[in-house]
Write a protein that holds these residues in place. Structure first.
Motif, mmCIF file in Angstrom:
data_model
loop_
_atom_site.group_PDB
_atom_site.id
_atom_site.type_symbol
_atom_site.label_atom_id
_atom_site.label_comp_id
_atom_site.label_asym_id
_atom_site.label_seq_id
_atom_site.Cartn_x
_atom_site.Cartn_y
_atom_site.Cartn_z
ATOM 1 N N GLN A 130 7.788 -3.112 -8.138
ATOM 2 C CA GLN A 130 8.249 -4.342 -8.016
ATOM 3 C C GLN A 130 8.462 -5.085 -9.365
ATOM 4 O O GLN A 130 9.503 -6.002 -9.464
ATOM 5 N N LEU A 131 7.782 -4.494 -10.206
ATOM 6 C CA LEU A 131 7.932 -5.026 -11.396
ATOM 7 C C LEU A 131 8.687 -4.036 -12.644
ATOM 8 O O LEU A 131 8.915 -4.545 -13.581
ATOM 9 N N THR A 132 9.000 -3.104 -12.218
ATOM 10 C CA THR A 132 9.676 -2.108 -13.158
ATOM 11 C C THR A 132 10.964 -1.460 -12.724
ATOM 12 O O THR A 132 11.604 -0.535 -13.271
ATOM 13 N N PHE A 133 11.599 -2.286 -11.484
ATOM 14 C CA PHE A 133 12.667 -1.629 -10.893
ATOM 15 C C PHE A 133 14.009 -1.670 -12.037
ATOM 16 O O PHE A 133 14.760 -0.846 -11.663
ATOM 17 N N VAL A 134 13.731 -2.689 -13.049
ATOM 18 C CA VAL A 134 14.852 -2.716 -13.856
ATOM 19 C C VAL A 134 14.887 -1.498 -14.982
ATOM 20 O O VAL A 134 16.094 -1.342 -15.506
ATOM 21 N N TYR A 135 13.796 -0.709 -14.943
ATOM 22 C CA TYR A 135 13.734 0.433 -15.852
ATOM 23 C C TYR A 135 14.721 1.583 -15.068
ATOM 24 O O TYR A 135 14.879 2.640 -15.966
ATOM 25 N N GLN A 136 14.896 1.363 -13.959
ATOM 26 C CA GLN A 136 15.836 2.490 -13.024
ATOM 27 C C GLN A 136 17.125 2.319 -13.059
ATOM 28 O O GLN A 136 17.971 3.216 -12.587
ATOM 29 N N VAL A 137 17.612 1.098 -13.619
ATOM 30 C CA VAL A 137 19.105 0.807 -13.671
ATOM 31 C C VAL A 137 19.777 1.871 -14.492
ATOM 32 O O VAL A 137 20.504 2.369 -13.900
ATOM 33 N N PRO A 152 5.562 -17.326 -1.971
ATOM 34 C CA PRO A 152 4.977 -16.500 -2.914
ATOM 35 C C PRO A 152 5.325 -15.122 -2.923
ATOM 36 O O PRO A 152 5.407 -14.411 -4.106
ATOM 37 N N ILE A 153 5.856 -14.530 -1.903
ATOM 38 C CA ILE A 153 6.396 -13.046 -1.662
ATOM 39 C C ILE A 153 7.568 -13.313 -2.632
ATOM 40 O O ILE A 153 7.858 -12.330 -3.176
ATOM 41 N N MET A 154 8.389 -14.206 -2.440
ATOM 42 C CA MET A 154 9.621 -14.365 -2.813
ATOM 43 C C MET A 154 9.520 -14.456 -4.419
ATOM 44 O O MET A 154 10.225 -13.761 -5.369
ATOM 45 N N GLN A 155 8.313 -15.309 -4.735
ATOM 46 C CA GLN A 155 8.023 -15.432 -6.225
ATOM 47 C C GLN A 155 7.682 -13.896 -6.894
ATOM 48 O O GLN A 155 8.058 -13.885 -8.061
ATOM 49 N N ALA A 156 6.950 -13.006 -6.246
ATOM 50 C CA ALA A 156 6.565 -12.029 -6.726
ATOM 51 C C ALA A 156 7.460 -11.136 -6.675
ATOM 52 O O ALA A 156 7.917 -10.403 -7.545
ATOM 53 N N SER A 157 8.544 -10.892 -5.822
ATOM 54 C CA SER A 157 9.469 -10.146 -5.816
ATOM 55 C C SER A 157 10.633 -10.523 -6.886
ATOM 56 O O SER A 157 11.419 -9.529 -7.422
ATOM 57 N N THR A 158 10.803 -11.607 -7.330
ATOM 58 C CA THR A 158 11.929 -11.889 -8.234
ATOM 59 C C THR A 158 11.502 -12.398 -9.593
ATOM 60 O O THR A 158 12.085 -13.011 -10.602
ATOM 61 N N LEU A 159 10.251 -12.197 -9.978
ATOM 62 C CA LEU A 159 9.517 -12.465 -11.094
ATOM 63 C C LEU A 159 10.197 -11.861 -12.328
ATOM 64 O O LEU A 159 10.527 -12.368 -13.044
ATOM 65 N N ALA A 160 10.418 -10.595 -12.048
ATOM 66 C CA ALA A 160 11.214 -9.970 -13.170
ATOM 67 C C ALA A 160 12.379 -10.478 -13.765
ATOM 68 O O ALA A 160 12.917 -10.466 -14.905
ATOM 69 N N THR A 161 13.201 -11.059 -12.710
ATOM 70 C CA THR A 161 14.426 -11.383 -12.960
ATOM 71 C C THR A 161 14.501 -12.781 -13.862
ATOM 72 O O THR A 161 15.496 -13.071 -14.447
ATOM 73 N N TYR A 162 13.261 -13.423 -13.698
ATOM 74 C CA TYR A 162 13.289 -14.786 -14.683
ATOM 75 C C TYR A 162 12.465 -14.373 -15.995
ATOM 76 O O TYR A 162 12.692 -15.013 -16.981
#
Length: 527
Positions: free
Chosen positions: A78-85, A310-320
């Motif tokens: 959930q915090l590292t999915f951007v590395y899979q792009v 809170p789940i939304m906050q954790a899931s979208t944290l990396a995008t901010y």
């Protein structure tokens, strides 16, 4: 006997004495602190309520490990999915959808898999779910090629289907082994660990991805999942025990350790009564009945918002936080992201400490102050503090993003969000489980759907929502939504007993509580 008229059909013959009668103290079994044991244990040594505390704690610890390991696995990235792009040549939105696939599995899996408990038993379902999670994590770690995106996403879906099962089944072990005055602590420990897994798994993945390839965020989880498999196999026993003589009983399990393990887990049919088919159909229907029962709809709405945001906050944290500052972000690396999520860790741990000391103490104090008779709504007194904290935390978090304030402002908001959410979650779970006391697992299935659904939905709507109102107002609206469900919770606290009567009218077979039971024969005493 007027205080007992509200009592439901729970078979506790020793408890059916008027709370103020002179001989009550002689008829009730109590613990060493003088608290009446509810439910009253039978004289059978096989009754889990009669097991020694060290045995209960060992089994509970193993189930906690199983729930933690299972829950952290579906969203390991959930915090590292951007590395899979670049690996898949996809966009961030595409990879965020892989996180959503795991959440979708969390919602659907319990409805599909929990009915198997009627066939192979609760402990066997926990064990084989962990084995399935283990396989799914290997599957995801191997999907590193440019054409593996679809297969990777499917692995997240299946991991989600099985990942929530140990956490759902944990409520059944708590109800089977612990008395009413102990459950608040048990639910606080268990539910906080489950949510800690959601946040903590991503945090550890962030630390790992800073120094290793991204697929290592899946490889490392094999350790805790494997440890949970071994712990469950070696130490967890079947805790189902019926105190109702009219109900069919499962056959006795072998006394020798290995034969007992084989009977319990391979596949586990020996642990269940003979009416497996009809019981499986019943277990498939009851979660739907509970989901749409009036008291669950109201409490579930509170959970839907209070835990979904809170789940939304954790899931979208990396995008901010990960985009560069010139793009409106904070330029965080995965290592910095991992450290930032420690704010949620602190909030979760603080909530656990608070819950351990007050989740039982507060409702027991209320019961004693009001004559020693138990009412299920006393549990909900512990939702007052989180109902105040949550909207404040969301407002601070939204303002910090809107005005690009220092990241420590976001950290404060994150702490308050998770502290408040994790104060409320165990209390609501405990309350609904005690509203449907004969079906604790099915009640947990229902609440899991409410808890995860908003987080799943938010993955698909957050971009459009933010574009429409701006990031600050998006989280500001979230704060107002919390205030709205706070009013619902206030109504449940004051009139929940009336709402539960509607549930009894709709289905008397599932609406079973301990309302009216004597919890103390010393009126007004301190707990």
């Amino acid at each position: 006997m007027s205080a007992m008229k509200a009592a439901d059909k729970l078979p506790m013959p020793d408890v059916r004495v008027a709370p103020g009668s002179d001989d009550a103290s002689e008829l009730f079994k109590k613990d060493v602190n003088g608290i009446v044991l509810v439910p009253q244990p039978s004289d059978d040594p096989k009754d889990p309520l009669n097991w020694p505390m060290h045995k209960k704690i060992l089994i509970f610890t193993c189930i906690c490990l199983a729930g933690f390991a299972g829950q952290m696995s579906p969203n390991s990235n959930q915090l590292t999915f951007v590395y899979q792009v670049p690996a898949y040549h996809k966009t961030q939105t595409d990879l965020l959808n892989s996180v959503a696939a795991g959440l979708a599995g969390w919602v659907a899996g319990p409805f599909l898999i929990i009915p198997l408990v009627a066939v192979i038993g609760r402990s066997s379902v926990v064990l084989w779910s962990l084995v399935a999670i283990f396989i799914c994590q290997i599957w995801a770690a191997e999907m590193t090629g440019p054409n593996d995106y679809i297969s990777f996403t499917i692995s997240r879906l299946f991991c989600g289907l099985f990942g929530g099962i140990p956490a759902i089944l944990g409520s059944g072990y708590i109800i089977d082994m612990f008395f009413l005055h102990q459950r608040g602590k048990a639910f606080a420990i268990f539910e906080v660990l489950i949510i800690f897994a959601v946040v903590g798994g991503g945090t550890l993945g962030g630390f790992i991805a800073e120094h290793k390839p991204w697929n290592y965020v899946f490889w490392w989880t094999l350790g805790p999942v494997g440890a949970a498999i071994l712990a469950v196999f070696f130490f967890v026993e079947d805790t189902a025990f019926s105190r109702d003589s009219s109900m069919p009983k499962p056959p006795s399990l072998p006394e020798s350790w290995m034969a007992n393990r084989i009977a319990t887990f391979l596949p586990g049919t020996r642990t269940q009564p003979s009416n497996k088919g009809s019981e499986m159909v019943k277990r498939a229907i009851i979660p739907l009945q509970i989901t749409f029962a009036p008291i669950t709809l109201l409490t579930g709405t509170y959970i839907f918002i209070a835990l979904g945001l809170p789940i939304m906050q954790a899931s979208t944290l990396a995008t901010y936080l990960e985009p560069p500052e010139e793009a409106g972000g904070y330029g965080f690396s995965s290592l910095q992201m991992a450290f930032f999520t420690m704010t949620a860790w602190v909030g979760i741990i603080s909530a656990q400490v608070y819950g351990f000391f007050f989740n039982d103490k507060t409702p027991l104090w209320l019961a004693r102050r009001r004559g020693g008779t138990w009412h299920t709504e006393y549990r909900l007194a512990n939702t007052i503090l989180p109902s105040i904290i949550l909207p404040i935390g969301l407002g601070i978090y939204g303002a910090g993003l809107e005005y690009h304030l220092h990241f420590m402002v976001l950290a404060l908001g994150s702490f308050l969000i998770w502290f408040g959410a994790l104060l409320a979650l165990p209390v609501c779970y405990n309350y609904i489980v005690e509203c449907f006391l004969h079906n604790p697992v099915e009640a947990s299935v229902s609440l899991n759907a409410y808890r995860v659904s908003f987080g799943l939905m938010s993955v698909f709507i957050v971009t459009q929502w933010q574009s429409s109102v701006g990031v600050g107002w998006m989280w500001g609206i979230g704060a107002f939504l919390i205030v709205f469900v706070d009013l619902i919770m206030a109504g449940i606290i004051l009139k929940g007993h009336l709402v539960r009567k509607w549930t009894v009218t709709l289905s008397t077979s599932i609406a079973v509580t301990e309302d009216g039971a004597t919890i103390s024969t010393n009126k007004g005493g301190a707990v």
